[in-house]
Every structure is written in C-alpha cells, then in structure tokens.
Design an enzyme around this catalytic site. Structure first.
Site, mmCIF file in Angstrom:
data_model
loop_
_atom_site.group_PDB
_atom_site.id
_atom_site.type_symbol
_atom_site.label_atom_id
_atom_site.label_comp_id
_atom_site.label_asym_id
_atom_site.label_seq_id
_atom_site.Cartn_x
_atom_site.Cartn_y
_atom_site.Cartn_z
ATOM 1 N N LYS A 71 -23.365 -35.177 -28.971
ATOM 2 C CA LYS A 71 -24.146 -35.540 -27.777
ATOM 3 C C LYS A 71 -24.798 -36.925 -27.875
ATOM 4 O O LYS A 71 -24.934 -37.607 -26.864
ATOM 5 C CB LYS A 71 -25.234 -34.489 -27.510
ATOM 6 N N ASP A 107 -28.510 -31.091 -18.791
ATOM 7 C CA ASP A 107 -29.268 -29.982 -19.405
ATOM 8 C C ASP A 107 -30.668 -29.831 -18.789
ATOM 9 O O ASP A 107 -31.062 -28.731 -18.379
ATOM 10 C CB ASP A 107 -29.423 -30.210 -20.916
#
Ligand code: ATR
Length: 289
Positions: A71, A107
């Site tokens: 990520k 997210d």
C-alpha cells in the site's frame, strides 16, 4: 459471464491474496450491471512490485486494488495521486486511464460512508478512534474533515500523538492523541458520540477480546469495528446487546469496494449485490458470525 477480446480486467495485488473477498464482491457487481469487466487476484511478492506495475501498464489492466504489503511502496510507481491517498501516503485503488496510473485510497472514505449509511451525520460529533495503524490513519483523515472533536488512542502513543498533531495543523480542530489505556478509553468514551475500533483486537489471535468494557457502552453510542473476521466481534456483540447501533467491518469493506468500483467503471455500485456475494464467500471460507 461472457469474456471477449474487449473485456476489461481489474485485479487485486498483494501477498497473500488467496483469501481476498474482492474477486467475489466485484465480479458479482460487474455481472449485476452487465459490465464487460472481470476481476482476478495476483499474488505479488514485495520484491516483484515494480515489475508487476510495469505489467499492469503493458497489459492495459484497467483497475487495481492494492493490499499488504504494497500500500505504501506502490506510490513510487504511480503517475498521480488523489488527495485521499496523498494525505496518508497509502494507496488501495489504482485507475489506469490511457496509461496514466492514478492512486486513490478508499479505506477511510468507505468507513465514513458506512457510518453515514446508518443515517448518522458526523457534524458536531465527538469521535473516539482506537488505533493509529494503516486503517486508523485512513479513517482519521476522512473523519477529521467533518467531526467536531477527534480523540485517537493507540497502544504505541507516539503514533497517535503524531497523527493528531498532523490533523490538528491541517484542520485546526480539537484533535488529541494518547495512550490506549483502559482509563483513557473509559474517560474519552464517556464524552464520545461515535466509537471506532481500528485495531486488530477482536480478530484471531485476539478473537473474543475487546478493548472496551461492556459497562462503558451506552445505547446512544454508534459503534463501528473495522474487523470482519469474525463478522461480529466481541465489541460489536456487546454494543448490540445494550441496544447501540453497530456498523461492522463488512460494511466498511463493502463501501471501500463500492467506491473503487465507481472509480473504475463510472457506474454506481450495486452495494446489496456486493454484500450478498461477500457474505457468501465469508461463509464459504468458514468465517464465523
Ligand atoms: P491495519 O492496516 O489493519 O490498520 P496495522 O497498520 O498493523 O494494521 O495497525 C494495527 C493497529 O492495531 C495498530 O494501531 C496497533 O497498535 P500499535 O501501533 O501500537 O502497533 C493496534 N494493535 C495491534 N495489536 C494490539 C493490541 N494487542 N492492543 C492494542 N492495540 C493493538
């Protein structure tokens, strides 16, 4: 599903990816809307990331989800970053638009959307956030835009303090970071409207544990847990049993997925179809309720 020479490919890259719920969730959504897309999973080891991203470009893969351990590292291989990813230096979604790779992070937005879907507004509210890891940071950045006050508690207090300082400077609000002690949790919860657990406490090997004593919970509190394995953590069960409104990790997972879907396809995501496919896959994998 009819795969043709024109079918667009989306994928998740990470290591491990075998248990990812995203292929089931997104393929169900593509099929429901009759979109000529397919979603697969690629196991990409840490040292293979650069080549994998070059492959995305050369193969013309349309969209990606990025999970552990890539990520953060993926950023150096992209062309542009959306503010959602820039602010936390983490990408979970990539759009390949005419060979320009744009990184997003859905997210935090997914968590906020899941909260709002219950009819809750964050304006004027005090949020107690447990955890300042990757997910905690993503949620904190999005929530800080709207809430009145944000308290971040973390086992490693300097991470909570650092995050709170950055957000305080950016948004000029009451944002504090402290140690995740029982005393701090109890005291700050008494002032909070919303509680979010963004730590890993509640999932294996910590399944059956909660950082929050059931006696500290109130029916007027909104309680969210980002964990979806198990589907209902001890915290979620405790909150539900006293009549508080709960939002599970499945909801957050769905809405982060829904936002990614919308980025890749331009279509509004069929969230209930995605929920059904995700729950089916969770049950296939033996994840308990
Ligand atoms: P994610 O990307 O899922 O957020 P992460 O970045 O590893 O994963 O973050 C895990 C979070 O859970 C962190 O806030 C971590 O606290 P530390 O920063 O102190 O490591 C928290 N966490 C993990 N185990 C914990 C435990 N036993 N008690 C309290 N917090 C815990």
């Amino acid at each position: 599903m009819q795969i043709s020479g024109k079918t667009k490919i989306c994928a998740i890259i990470g290591c491990p990816v075998e248990h990812s719920l995203s292929p089931s969730m997104h393929n169900a959504a593509f099929q429901a809307l009759n979109l000529d897309f397919v979603y697969v999973a690629f196991k990409v080891k840490r040292q293979e990331l650069k080549e994998a991203i070059e492959g995305i470009r050369s193969l013309g893969i349309k969209g990606l989800n990025v999970t552990m351990p890539h990520k953060n590292e993926v950023i150096e291989h992209l062309d542009k970053l959306d503010p959602s990813a820039q602010s936390i230096s983490a990408v979970n979604t990539i759009l390949n638009q005419e060979d320009t790779l744009m990184g997003y992070n859905t997210d935090g937005l997914g968590a906020i959307k899941a909260l709002k879907k219950t009819g809750l507004s964050l304006r004027g509210k005090t949020l107690l956030l447990l955890g300042a890891g990757g997910a905690g940071k993503a949620i904190a950045f999005q929530a800080a835009k709207e809430v009145k006050e944000l308290i971040i508690l973390n086992r490693t207090p300097k991470k909570a303090k650092f995050l709170a300082d950055v957000l305080c400077r950016k948004f000029g609000k009451k944002i504090h970071g402290h140690n995740l002690s029982r005393k701090n949790t109890k005291n700050h919860l008494a002032e909070a409207d919303i509680l979010i657990n963004a730590t890993s406490v509640g999932m294996p090997p910590d399944e059956g544990r909660s950082l929050v004593d059931p006696n500290w919970l109130r029916p007027d509190l909104k309680v969210m847990d980002i964990i979806y394995h198990p589907i209902e953590t001890k915290l979620v069960k405790d909150a539900k049993s006293i009549g508080a409104q709960v939002i599970t990790g499945v909801d957050m997972l769905l809405y982060q997925g829904a936002i990614s879907f919308e980025i890749w396809t331009g279509n509004s995501a069929p969230v209930e179809v995605m929920r059904e496919a995700t729950m089916k896959e969770l049950s296939k994998q033996g994840v308990s309720h």
